[in-house]
Scaffold this motif. Structure first.
Motif, short mmCIF file in Angstrom:
data_model
loop_
_atom_site.label_atom_id
_atom_site.label_comp_id
_atom_site.label_asym_id
_atom_site.label_seq_id
_atom_site.Cartn_x
_atom_site.Cartn_y
_atom_site.Cartn_z
N ILE A 27 -3.98 3.80 2.22
CA ILE A 27 -4.17 2.39 1.93
C ILE A 27 -5.39 1.87 2.68
O ILE A 27 -5.55 2.13 3.88
CB ILE A 27 -2.94 1.57 2.35
CG1 ILE A 27 -1.72 1.96 1.51
CG2 ILE A 27 -3.19 0.07 2.24
CD1 ILE A 27 -0.42 1.34 2.00
N ILE A 55 4.70 -0.15 7.05
CA ILE A 55 3.34 -0.29 6.53
C ILE A 55 2.88 -1.68 6.92
O ILE A 55 3.58 -2.67 6.65
CB ILE A 55 3.29 -0.11 5.00
CG1 ILE A 55 3.80 1.27 4.60
CG2 ILE A 55 1.88 -0.34 4.48
CD1 ILE A 55 3.94 1.46 3.10
N LEU A 65 1.57 -4.36 3.44
CA LEU A 65 2.47 -4.00 2.35
C LEU A 65 2.01 -4.54 1.01
O LEU A 65 2.36 -4.00 -0.04
CB LEU A 65 3.87 -4.56 2.65
CG LEU A 65 4.84 -3.59 3.34
CD1 LEU A 65 6.05 -4.34 3.83
CD2 LEU A 65 5.25 -2.49 2.38
N LYS A 80 -6.02 1.43 -2.70
CA LYS A 80 -5.39 2.65 -2.19
C LYS A 80 -5.74 3.83 -3.08
O LYS A 80 -6.23 3.66 -4.20
CB LYS A 80 -3.87 2.48 -2.12
CG LYS A 80 -3.20 2.31 -3.48
CD LYS A 80 -1.83 1.66 -3.36
CE LYS A 80 -1.95 0.17 -3.26
NZ LYS A 80 -0.68 -0.53 -3.38
N HIS A 140 4.82 0.89 -2.72
CA HIS A 140 4.89 1.34 -1.33
C HIS A 140 6.33 1.65 -0.93
O HIS A 140 6.61 2.64 -0.23
CB HIS A 140 4.33 0.26 -0.40
CG HIS A 140 2.88 -0.02 -0.61
ND1 HIS A 140 2.28 -1.23 -0.33
CD2 HIS A 140 1.88 0.78 -1.07
CE1 HIS A 140 1.00 -1.17 -0.61
NE2 HIS A 140 0.73 0.03 -1.06
N THR A 170 7.84 5.41 0.29
CA THR A 170 8.51 5.68 1.57
C THR A 170 9.95 6.10 1.37
O THR A 170 10.46 6.97 2.09
CB THR A 170 8.43 4.46 2.49
OG1 THR A 170 9.00 3.32 1.83
CG2 THR A 170 6.98 4.14 2.84
N VAL A 172 2.62 7.61 4.23
CA VAL A 172 1.65 6.56 3.88
C VAL A 172 0.76 6.32 5.09
O VAL A 172 1.26 6.03 6.18
CB VAL A 172 2.36 5.26 3.48
CG1 VAL A 172 1.34 4.17 3.15
CG2 VAL A 172 3.31 5.49 2.31
N GLU A 231 -2.70 4.22 6.68
CA GLU A 231 -3.56 3.05 6.49
C GLU A 231 -4.87 3.23 7.25
O GLU A 231 -4.87 3.67 8.41
CB GLU A 231 -2.86 1.80 6.99
CG GLU A 231 -1.60 1.44 6.21
CD GLU A 231 -0.91 0.21 6.76
OE1 GLU A 231 -1.33 -0.91 6.42
OE2 GLU A 231 0.05 0.37 7.53
#
Length: 256
Positions: free
Chosen positions: A132, A169, A172, A177, A204, A208, A214, A216
């Motif tokens: 992301i 995250i 969110l 991404k 998202h 998960t 995930v 970032e």
């Protein structure tokens, strides 16, 4: 504008499709396409999903596709059905066409295309299922032109969804991404029902729940210079209700 990362082969030759949903983005789309095609990713493809924009965005997209037939595909949708439906359509078509990696980004130039090679490099060098471009990790930034109420709304939305869904995250609601295609197939786009900006949250959440990593990376989120925001009252209401629906709807998906 940042300088894009120069990836080594074979990473730079990865088959990446960038899905760009559009509605009244005739002024921004040519700039975005020019910047994407200038990236050091020769196999990058652009899929534009236009919701019958009354400002002629679809015609602009067709002209761009005529100029770059090997690199741009245009999907003309019947009308304005929302961000989520446009993404489901575009991502599904990208997977059917054989993309190994699928990127999502807005057409309004708020997401820096030059960050994409670095995001792809992070994806390929780790076990992540999605990377992301985040406003809220260290190094991430919001445009200085963003008014206080928009900063507060964005920050509150992330805090609110975190509190209800317990997803680790920071950004969110992020819309920039890049995914591995097998992760998108595992999520199964057919089970995704959210529209508007809550589509991002649902994707998202499902990633998960299914155990995918995930990551970032920081980006600078710019304010649009042309056109108007598509955020409506109905979108805000849907986004507020969606976390409750997601907990109920996807209770049997992945982990407990």
């Amino acid at each position: 504008m940042i300088e894009p990362v120069q990836l080594p082969p074979p990473w730079c030759d990865a088959r990446v499709t960038v899905v760009v949903p559009t509605y009244n983005e005739a002024g921004n789309l040519p700039v975005l396409v020019e910047r994407l095609l200038a990236l050091p990713l020769p196999a990058l493809h652009i899929l534009i999903a236009d919701d019958n924009s009354p400002d002629g965005t679809g015609d602009v997209a067709d002209k761009l596709a005529t100029d770059h037939p090997e690199r741009i595909t245009v999907v003309h949708r019947p009308g304005k059905e929302g961000l989520g439906r446009a993404y489901v359509d575009g991502i599904g078509r990208a997977l059917d066409a054989g993309a190994d990696y699928v990127a999502q980004m807005d057409a309004d130039l708020s997401h820096p295309p030059e960050a994409l090679p670095g995001m792809l490099g992070t994806l390929l060098s780790t076990s992540a299922g999605v990377v992301i471009g985040s406003r809220y990790v260290p190094g991430g930034q919001l445009d200085e032109a963003w008014p206080l109420y928009r900063r507060a709304l964005s920050g509150w939305a992330n805090f609110y969804v975190h509190s209800l869904l317990r997803v680790r995250i920071r950004d969110l609601t992020a819309g920039f991404k890049i995914w591995r295609s097998d992760v998108l197939r595992d999520i199964d786009l057919g089970r995704v029902q959210s529209n508007g900006y809550s589509f991002q949250v649902e994707m998202h959440y499902l990633a998960t729940r299914l155990g995918h990593t995930v990551l970032e990376v920081p980006i600078r989120f710019a304010d649009r210079l042309d056109g108007t925001s598509k955020m409506t009252t109905a979108t805000k209401v849907e986004s507020a209700l969606m976390p409750f629906r997601l907990r109920s709807k996807h209770r049997g998906v992945g982990r407990d």
